[in-house]
Design a protein around this motif. Structure first.
Motif, PDB file in Angstrom:
ATOM      1  N   TYR A 143       0.556  -1.146   0.122  1.00 36.80           N
ATOM      2  CA  TYR A 143       0.000   0.097   0.047  1.00 36.80           C
ATOM      3  C   TYR A 143       0.911   1.330   0.027  1.00 36.80           C
ATOM      4  CZ  TYR A 143      -4.413  -2.393   1.095  1.00 36.80           C
ATOM      5  OH  TYR A 143      -5.710  -3.436   1.006  1.00 36.80           O
ATOM      6  N   ASP A 144       1.996   1.176   0.710  1.00 35.96           N
ATOM      7  CA  ASP A 144       2.908   2.392   1.006  1.00 35.96           C
ATOM      8  C   ASP A 144       3.599   2.547  -0.565  1.00 35.96           C
ATOM      9  OD1 ASP A 144       4.440   4.419   1.666  1.00 35.96           O
ATOM     10  OD2 ASP A 144       5.772   3.268   3.103  1.00 35.96           O
ATOM     11  N   LEU A 145       2.913   3.086  -1.413  1.00 37.40           N
ATOM     12  CA  LEU A 145       3.544   3.173  -2.818  1.00 37.40           C
ATOM     13  C   LEU A 145       4.828   3.882  -2.928  1.00 37.40           C
ATOM     14  CD1 LEU A 145       0.357   4.068  -4.861  1.00 37.40           C
ATOM     15  CD2 LEU A 145       1.267   1.931  -4.370  1.00 37.40           C
ATOM     16  N   ASN A 146       5.168   5.181  -1.920  1.00 38.25           N
ATOM     17  CA  ASN A 146       6.123   5.880  -2.098  1.00 38.25           C
ATOM     18  C   ASN A 146       7.236   5.574  -1.160  1.00 38.25           C
ATOM     19  OD1 ASN A 146       5.298   6.881   0.181  1.00 38.25           O
ATOM     20  ND2 ASN A 146       5.203   9.037  -0.534  1.00 38.25           N
ATOM     21  N   LYS A 147       6.943   4.362  -0.161  1.00 37.28           N
ATOM     22  CA  LYS A 147       7.800   3.888   0.575  1.00 37.28           C
ATOM     23  C   LYS A 147       8.527   4.765   1.663  1.00 37.28           C
ATOM     24  CE  LYS A 147       7.459   0.168  -1.717  1.00 37.28           C
ATOM     25  NZ  LYS A 147       6.274   0.259  -2.158  1.00 37.28           N
ATOM     26  N   ASN A 148       7.413   5.633   2.369  1.00 39.84           N
ATOM     27  CA  ASN A 148       8.074   6.552   3.358  1.00 39.84           C
ATOM     28  C   ASN A 148       7.432   6.215   4.607  1.00 39.84           C
ATOM     29  OD1 ASN A 148       5.169   7.046   3.249  1.00 39.84           O
ATOM     30  ND2 ASN A 148       5.449   9.552   3.098  1.00 39.84           N
ATOM     31  N   GLY A 149       6.767   4.988   4.834  1.00 39.97           N
ATOM     32  CA  GLY A 149       6.413   4.475   6.176  1.00 39.97           C
ATOM     33  C   GLY A 149       5.018   4.797   6.531  1.00 39.97           C
ATOM     34  N   TYR A 150       4.232   5.574   5.434  1.00 39.48           N
ATOM     35  CA  TYR A 150       2.948   5.796   5.804  1.00 39.48           C
ATOM     36  C   TYR A 150       2.015   5.565   4.569  1.00 39.48           C
ATOM     37  CZ  TYR A 150       4.574   8.579  10.027  1.00 39.48           C
ATOM     38  OH  TYR A 150       5.105   8.780  11.107  1.00 39.48           O
ATOM     39  N   ILE A 151       0.656   5.096   4.826  1.00 36.94           N
ATOM     40  CA  ILE A 151      -0.075   4.873   3.716  1.00 36.94           C
ATOM     41  C   ILE A 151      -1.066   6.167   3.718  1.00 36.94           C
ATOM     42  CG2 ILE A 151      -2.245   3.642   2.795  1.00 36.94           C
ATOM     43  CD1 ILE A 151      -0.878   1.251   4.283  1.00 36.94           C
ATOM     44  N   THR A 152      -1.114   7.061   2.547  1.00 35.07           N
ATOM     45  CA  THR A 152      -1.946   7.970   2.373  1.00 35.07           C
ATOM     46  C   THR A 152      -3.212   7.942   1.905  1.00 35.07           C
ATOM     47  OG1 THR A 152      -1.207   8.759   0.356  1.00 35.07           O
ATOM     48  CG2 THR A 152       0.245   9.526   2.193  1.00 35.07           C
ATOM     49  N   ARG A 153      -4.051   8.766   1.823  1.00 36.42           N
ATOM     50  CA  ARG A 153      -5.416   8.481   1.198  1.00 36.42           C
ATOM     51  C   ARG A 153      -5.192   8.042  -0.138  1.00 36.42           C
ATOM     52  NH1 ARG A 153     -10.971   9.606   2.277  1.00 36.42           N
ATOM     53  NH2 ARG A 153     -11.857  10.017   0.273  1.00 36.42           N
ATOM     54  N   GLU A 154      -4.477   9.052  -0.864  1.00 35.15           N
ATOM     55  CA  GLU A 154      -4.351   8.806  -1.956  1.00 35.15           C
ATOM     56  C   GLU A 154      -3.720   7.282  -2.646  1.00 35.15           C
ATOM     57  OE1 GLU A 154      -3.338  11.476  -0.784  1.00 35.15           O
ATOM     58  OE2 GLU A 154      -4.765  12.766  -1.167  1.00 35.15           O
ATOM     59  N   ALA A 209      -4.229   8.860  14.988  1.00 40.00           N
ATOM     60  CA  ALA A 209      -3.475   9.917  15.026  1.00 40.00           C
ATOM     61  C   ALA A 209      -4.334  11.149  14.420  1.00 40.00           C
ATOM     62  CB  ALA A 209      -2.219  10.055  14.710  1.00 40.00           C
ATOM     63  N   LYS A 210      -5.052  10.974  13.573  1.00 41.55           N
ATOM     64  CA  LYS A 210      -5.869  11.924  12.680  1.00 41.55           C
ATOM     65  C   LYS A 210      -4.909  12.841  11.882  1.00 41.55           C
ATOM     66  CE  LYS A 210     -10.038  10.395  14.102  1.00 41.55           C
ATOM     67  NZ  LYS A 210      -9.758   8.919  13.753  1.00 41.55           N
ATOM     68  N   ASP A 211      -3.971  12.276  11.369  1.00 43.26           N
ATOM     69  CA  ASP A 211      -2.959  13.022  10.572  1.00 43.26           C
ATOM     70  C   ASP A 211      -3.085  12.650   9.184  1.00 43.26           C
ATOM     71  OD1 ASP A 211      -2.157  10.441  10.455  1.00 43.26           O
ATOM     72  OD2 ASP A 211      -0.187  11.232  11.182  1.00 43.26           O
ATOM     73  N   GLY A 212      -4.214  12.329   8.724  1.00 41.62           N
ATOM     74  CA  GLY A 212      -4.419  11.983   7.233  1.00 41.62           C
ATOM     75  C   GLY A 212      -3.518  10.831   6.532  1.00 41.62           C
ATOM     76  N   ARG A 213      -2.997  10.040   7.565  1.00 46.47           N
ATOM     77  CA  ARG A 213      -2.332   9.001   6.818  1.00 46.47           C
ATOM     78  C   ARG A 213      -2.073   7.824   8.026  1.00 46.47           C
ATOM     79  NH1 ARG A 213       3.711  11.606   7.493  1.00 46.47           N
ATOM     80  NH2 ARG A 213       3.813  11.927   9.599  1.00 46.47           N
ATOM     81  N   ILE A 214      -2.044   6.620   7.464  1.00 47.65           N
ATOM     82  CA  ILE A 214      -1.724   5.418   8.258  1.00 47.65           C
ATOM     83  C   ILE A 214      -0.395   4.894   8.433  1.00 47.65           C
ATOM     84  CG2 ILE A 214      -2.680   3.133   8.712  1.00 47.65           C
ATOM     85  CD1 ILE A 214      -5.119   4.045   6.865  1.00 47.65           C
ATOM     86  N   SER A 215       0.150   4.940   9.621  1.00 49.59           N
ATOM     87  CA  SER A 215       1.308   4.402   9.939  1.00 49.59           C
ATOM     88  C   SER A 215       1.351   2.714  10.373  1.00 49.59           C
ATOM     89  CB  SER A 215       1.994   4.869  11.377  1.00 49.59           C
ATOM     90  OG  SER A 215       1.070   4.352  12.486  1.00 49.59           O
ATOM     91  N   PHE A 216       2.458   2.246  10.161  1.00 49.70           N
ATOM     92  CA  PHE A 216       2.337   0.952  10.388  1.00 49.70           C
ATOM     93  C   PHE A 216       1.691   0.263  11.657  1.00 49.70           C
ATOM     94  CE2 PHE A 216       4.699  -3.290  11.481  1.00 49.70           C
ATOM     95  CZ  PHE A 216       4.034  -4.035  10.398  1.00 49.70           C
ATOM     96  N   GLU A 217       1.954   1.017  12.755  1.00 43.85           N
ATOM     97  CA  GLU A 217       1.366   0.473  13.956  1.00 43.85           C
ATOM     98  C   GLU A 217      -0.178   0.686  13.910  1.00 43.85           C
ATOM     99  OE1 GLU A 217       5.190   1.066  14.774  1.00 43.85           O
ATOM    100  OE2 GLU A 217       4.194   2.622  13.819  1.00 43.85           O
ATOM    101  N   GLU A 218      -0.703   1.703  13.290  1.00 40.61           N
ATOM    102  CA  GLU A 218      -2.164   2.157  13.061  1.00 40.61           C
ATOM    103  C   GLU A 218      -2.619   0.819  12.040  1.00 40.61           C
ATOM    104  OE1 GLU A 218      -2.730   7.004  13.543  1.00 40.61           O
ATOM    105  OE2 GLU A 218      -2.084   5.802  11.698  1.00 40.61           O
ATOM    106  N   PHE A 219      -1.773   0.563  11.195  1.00 44.72           N
ATOM    107  CA  PHE A 219      -2.236  -0.499  10.107  1.00 44.72           C
ATOM    108  C   PHE A 219      -2.487  -1.623  11.086  1.00 44.72           C
ATOM    109  CE2 PHE A 219      -0.923  -3.569   7.006  1.00 44.72           C
ATOM    110  CZ  PHE A 219      -1.997  -3.408   5.772  1.00 44.72           C
ATOM    111  N   CYS A 220      -1.396  -2.274  11.929  1.00 41.99           N
ATOM    112  CA  CYS A 220      -1.443  -3.231  12.477  1.00 41.99           C
ATOM    113  C   CYS A 220      -2.925  -3.507  13.189  1.00 41.99           C
ATOM    114  CB  CYS A 220      -0.344  -3.474  13.323  1.00 41.99           C
ATOM    115  SG  CYS A 220       1.208  -4.047  12.521  1.00 41.99           S
TER     116      CYS A 220
END
Length: 201
Positions: free
Chosen positions: A128-139, A172-183
């Motif tokens: 899911y993390d297309l740009n490999k920055n450690g977060y999944i964005t809505r896009e 965290a309501k920051d518009g992106r999903i971290s790995f911890e949130e994903f788990c």
């Protein structure tokens, strides 16, 4: 000696097979079968696989996420450092088997069940993390969801699923999903069913 890459059709030495078995929990006979698969994919006999070699795998060719899976193969084959994944250009046999171990059913009698699940989730997260920055964005989420079910749902439905997913997962309501949130979001999901590519048949 396969480690030197001088002949990809040669079976790894016993001690190398033992190391791979220890790393991946594949049995010796499974590793031998996977080696045959590796050799058949390594058409040029170079002792490693590149992205194009994996695009010939029938299981991936028919999978709508085939490209994402291939991409994740070459990312997981690299290293996990500072929360961001490093991609590699080629996979040797040991890396190939290590990546495939993410798709193994979890043996609940083994002591590292939790780790295996985390590994599987890490692989899914990378897809899911297309740009490999450690977060999944809505896009990024929309791109993946669209490639999975695009033809079957309207763009409104796509938006609704994305909104629901982010409302639940983005703690965290920051518009992106971290790995911890994903788990956390995947806690109730049977990752087993979602991640089985039959390379062993």
């Amino acid at each position: 000696q396969i480690g030197m890459g001088n002949s990809s059709s040669q079976l790894p030495r016993d001690d190398e097979i033992e190391t791979i078995a220890h790393e991946t929990e594949f049995s010796r006979s499974q590793i031998v079968r996977l080696h045959a698969r590796f050799v058949s994919l390594d058409k040029k006999g170079r002792g490693f696989l590149e992205r194009d070699d994996l695009k010939n795998v029938p299981e991936l060719a028919v999978n709508p996420l085939g490209d994402r899976i291939v991409d994740a193969f070459f990312t997981v084959g690299g290293s996990y450092d500072d929360g961001a994944f490093a991609s590699v250009k080629r996979l040797d046999f040991r890396q190939f088997v290590r990546v495939l171990s993410f798709f193994q059913p979890i043996d609940r009698s083994k002591k590292n069940v939790h780790n295996r699940r985390t590994d599987k989730l890490k692989f899914a997260f990378i897809m899911y993390d297309l740009n490999k920055n450690g977060y999944i964005t809505r896009e990024e989420f929309v791109v993946i969801l669209n490639s999975m079910v695009g033809a079957n749902i309207t763009s409104d439905q796509l938006d609704n699923i994305t909104d629901r997913t982010f409302a639940e997962a983005d703690m965290a309501k920051d518009g992106r999903i971290s790995f911890e949130e994903f788990c956390k979001a995947m806690e109730k999901t049977d990752i087993e069913d979602k991640m089985s590519i039959r390379f062993l048949h």
